[in-house]
Design an enzyme around this catalytic site. Sequence first.
Site, short mmCIF file in Angstrom:
data_model
loop_
_atom_site.label_atom_id
_atom_site.label_comp_id
_atom_site.label_asym_id
_atom_site.label_seq_id
_atom_site.Cartn_x
_atom_site.Cartn_y
_atom_site.Cartn_z
N ASN A 10 0.88 -1.18 0.00
CA ASN A 10 0.00 0.00 0.00
C ASN A 10 0.91 1.22 0.00
OD1 ASN A 10 -1.82 2.04 0.43
ND2 ASN A 10 -2.23 1.51 2.58
N TRP A 11 1.00 1.85 -1.16
CA TRP A 11 1.94 2.99 -1.28
C TRP A 11 1.38 4.29 -0.72
CZ3 TRP A 11 4.21 2.30 -6.94
CH2 TRP A 11 5.13 1.25 -6.92
N LYS A 12 0.09 4.28 -0.39
CA LYS A 12 -0.53 5.50 0.17
C LYS A 12 -0.25 6.70 -0.74
CE LYS A 12 0.25 3.48 4.68
NZ LYS A 12 0.21 3.63 6.10
N HIS A 96 -9.49 1.32 4.73
CA HIS A 96 -8.21 1.49 5.43
C HIS A 96 -8.40 2.44 6.60
CE1 HIS A 96 -4.08 2.63 6.27
NE2 HIS A 96 -3.74 1.50 5.69
N GLU A 98 -6.69 4.80 7.71
CA GLU A 98 -6.42 6.22 7.43
C GLU A 98 -7.63 6.87 6.78
OE1 GLU A 98 -2.73 5.64 5.36
OE2 GLU A 98 -1.77 5.09 7.26
N GLU A 168 -5.52 -4.91 10.69
CA GLU A 168 -4.53 -3.85 10.85
C GLU A 168 -4.79 -3.08 12.13
OE1 GLU A 168 -2.52 -2.85 6.95
OE2 GLU A 168 -4.25 -1.52 7.09
N GLY A 174 2.27 2.31 10.74
CA GLY A 174 3.22 3.41 10.57
C GLY A 174 3.89 3.85 11.86
N SER A 214 3.34 -2.16 10.42
CA SER A 214 4.79 -2.16 10.58
C SER A 214 5.44 -3.51 10.25
CB SER A 214 5.17 -1.69 11.99
OG SER A 214 4.66 -0.38 12.22
N GLY A 235 2.81 -1.09 4.35
CA GLY A 235 2.88 0.33 4.02
C GLY A 235 4.32 0.76 3.83
N GLY A 236 4.91 1.35 4.86
CA GLY A 236 6.25 1.93 4.81
C GLY A 236 7.30 1.04 4.15
C1 PEP Z 1 -0.85 0.13 6.08
O1 PEP Z 1 -0.97 1.33 5.87
O2 PEP Z 1 -1.68 -0.64 5.61
C2 PEP Z 1 0.30 -0.31 6.86
C3 PEP Z 1 0.26 -1.51 7.35
O3 PEP Z 1 1.32 0.59 7.03
P1 PEP Z 1 2.76 0.29 7.72
O4 PEP Z 1 3.26 -1.00 7.15
O5 PEP Z 1 3.59 1.46 7.36
O6 PEP Z 1 2.49 0.19 9.20
#
Ligand code: PEP
Length: 250
Positions: A10-12, A96, A98, A168, A174, A214, A235-236
């Site tokens: 997920n590049w956001k 999601h 966010e 999640e 994040g 994470s 994500g990250g």
């Molecule tokens: C996400 O946004 O779905 C996510 C899991 O982010 P991160 O891996 O950065 O915690």
Amino acid sequence: MSRRPLIAANWKLHKTVPEALAFLDDLLADLTGDEAAEVVIAPPFTALEAVGRRLDGTAVRLAAQNVYWEDQGAFTGEVSPLMLTQLGCRYVIVGHSERRQFFGETDETVRRRLAAASRHELTPILCVGETKDDREAGRTDDVLTSQVSRALEGLYPDQLQELVVAYEPVWAIGTGLTATVDQAQEAQAHLRLLLARITDKSLANQTRILYGGSVKPENINALMTMPDVDGALVGGASLSADSFVGIIQF
Ligand code: PEP
């Protein structure tokens, strides 16, 4: 029932088209093509077409980060399921945290998006998860039950054959904090039982339940040993090809 692992990026709000294409050059050079895991990338809307073209003929699948529930109309700024499938999207992230936190997403809008995705053979990756307060108050299972049951309301098992669920925990996204493998397993086992209750047992057994929060190359192996962890939403660590490949090749 064996479920093929799925690792989704997920590049956001990251990567312009040239940045996305440079990433794909690195990623595709590192993948052998017969990875055990199915690999999915969700770039921002603006890079979907270019990424889709580059992924054509590879085993990596395209996903969108959100979808509207109408096919067309006076809905400025929205993107329809039809527009996404036409670009080659197979998957779409729905609900999601966010979007729930910053953009007014509710269980009702999640339900509508999910129903629209299913109507268009766009596989939803339904995100659910508790906040830190929910967890500390012992409400994790209740929150997951309510989010999933409301998202799936009115849908029949045959519309949910491909459904993917991502657990999640909001406090792990994040933040660098990862749920322990036991916390992830416990929540995801609860989700599978819940799916069996509200859909049917064979659907629950075939549904892939991802962990997100994470995830890194350093913690993916332990997470993947858990019986109800079928992959990860990343994500990250999906922003650099090196670390994303490290996760894909767990
Ligand atoms: C996400 O946004 O779905 C996510 C899991 O982010 P991160 O891996 O950065 O915690």
